[in-house]
Design an enzyme around this catalytic site. Structure first.
Site, PDB file in Angstrom:
ATOM      1  N   LYS A 100     -75.172  52.044  -2.895  1.00 47.80           N
ATOM      2  CA  LYS A 100     -75.972  53.202  -2.516  1.00 47.80           C
ATOM      3  C   LYS A 100     -76.901  53.630  -3.639  1.00 47.80           C
ATOM      4  O   LYS A 100     -78.057  53.998  -3.396  1.00 47.80           O
ATOM      5  CB  LYS A 100     -75.043  54.349  -2.090  1.00 47.80           C
ATOM      6  CG  LYS A 100     -74.335  54.073  -0.769  1.00 47.80           C
ATOM      7  CD  LYS A 100     -73.144  54.983  -0.533  1.00 47.80           C
ATOM      8  CE  LYS A 100     -72.398  54.575   0.730  1.00 47.80           C
ATOM      9  NZ  LYS A 100     -71.139  55.308   0.946  1.00 47.80           N
ATOM     10  N   GLN A 159     -67.704  60.108  -1.522  1.00 49.13           N
ATOM     11  CA  GLN A 159     -67.266  58.776  -1.088  1.00 49.13           C
ATOM     12  C   GLN A 159     -65.858  58.844  -0.517  1.00 49.13           C
ATOM     13  O   GLN A 159     -64.935  59.374  -1.138  1.00 49.13           O
ATOM     14  CB  GLN A 159     -67.327  57.798  -2.259  1.00 49.13           C
ATOM     15  CG  GLN A 159     -66.907  56.385  -1.903  1.00 49.13           C
ATOM     16  CD  GLN A 159     -67.811  55.749  -0.864  1.00 49.13           C
ATOM     17  OE1 GLN A 159     -69.023  55.870  -0.928  1.00 49.13           O
ATOM     18  NE2 GLN A 159     -67.207  55.073   0.109  1.00 49.13           N
ATOM     19  N   ASP A 188     -74.316  62.952   4.888  1.00 50.88           N
ATOM     20  CA  ASP A 188     -73.361  61.974   5.402  1.00 50.88           C
ATOM     21  C   ASP A 188     -72.706  62.467   6.690  1.00 50.88           C
ATOM     22  O   ASP A 188     -71.917  61.755   7.304  1.00 50.88           O
ATOM     23  CB  ASP A 188     -72.291  61.681   4.348  1.00 50.88           C
ATOM     24  CG  ASP A 188     -71.587  60.352   4.576  1.00 50.88           C
ATOM     25  OD1 ASP A 188     -72.182  59.459   5.201  1.00 50.88           O
ATOM     26  OD2 ASP A 188     -70.437  60.197   4.116  1.00 50.88           O
TER      27      ASP A 188
END
Length: 281
Positions: A54, A98, A121
């Site tokens: 990423k 994450q 996200d």
């Protein structure tokens, strides 16, 4: 009959090219690049790989990546404080925590500390509600990427019978909501579903999101169905690829299908968040 591939690598490149153009224009008009803060807790090797990917993609498209690494012993309270600070930081446009976090951390509490305006996200309850009610907000990155991939290949969703295998809060449930909002008839299957094979046999669209390699047998797939395999364990998906490809009209490869779309969607939403939060100078 042999399925055509839903090529996430090609489609994501088109998306990322568009993000790069948008990020360059953002830099020109706002005087800075969009900023994505990525938080990694612990030493999980796969998570380190994903975050590195990423960060590299951010660099390629002109998004500034701010990486925060925290130790395995980080408490829920400490993680929430870090996220709260980033949520209040005017120089941060998007926040990614994450997944997964270490067992001792309350992941849901950490997710809910993210400002919904920076939840690129799509992991907060506010984002889930936005997906369910077609409100302003951000999609969960993988589900959003799946819908973008289906749209890129002009797969009709309205009126289709879709079966989602898996009910996680960041994949199964939200992709079902997005399909429902596109007028598909959605059935959720999970570990307690007793007749999975029969549900699969009736599906026009199968979204496999269980994380169990080869759970779905190829001969279960309806002739001409669309198969989206979001499972990924040891380079294997949830669907028996070769036998499923012999029956389906469209299928995602693993890897190279859903995965690239997740990162592309995350960065597209980071750019969108930056544009919403700032004004042209």
């Amino acid at each position: 009959m042999r399925a055509q591939l839903l090529d996430g690598r090609t489609t994501s490149k088109t998306m990322l090219d568009s993000v790069a153009v948008g990020a360059a224009e953002f830099l020109r008009t706002r005087g800075r690049a969009p900023v994505l803060a990525t938080i990694l807790v612990g030493d999980d090797p796969a998570s380190h790989t994903y975050v590195r990917m990423k960060v590299n993609r951010c660099k390629q498209v002109g998004i500034t990546s701010r990486r925060i690494d925290l130790t395995e012993s980080t408490s829920t309270g400490d993680l929430v404080r870090v996220i709260t600070e980033l949520s209040s930081d005017p120089d941060v446009d998007g926040i990614l925590l994450q997944h997964p976090v270490p067992p001792g951390v309350d992941e849901r509490a950490a997710f809910e500390a993210i400002n919904p305006a920076k939840d690129v996200d799509g992991v907060t309850r506010a984002s889930f509600a936005a997906m369910a009610f077609s409100a302003d907000g951000f999609s969960s990155a993988t589900p959003g990427g799946i819908i973008a991939l289906l749209d890129a290949y002009e797969i009709p969703l309205a009126g289709s019978r879709a079966v989602v295998v898996g009910r996680s809060a960041i994949l199964g449930k939200p992709v079902g909501m997005l399909l429902l909002e596109r007028d598909a008839t959605v059935t959720f299957c999970h570990s307690k579903t007793g007749d999975l094979e029969n549900h699969i046999r009736e599906a026009d669209i199968v979204v496999a999101a269980a994380g169990v390699p080869d759970l779905i047998k190829g001969d279960w797939i309806k002739l001409g169905a669309v198969v989206v395999d979001a499972g990924y364990v040891d380079n294997r998906g949830d669907v028996e690829f070769e036998s499923a490809a012999a029956r389906s009209a469209w299928i995602t490869p693993v890897p190279g299908g859903v995965g690239p779309m997740t990162i592309a969607t995350l960065l597209a939403q980071t750019l969108a968040a930056a544009e919403k939060r700032t004004i042209v100078k």
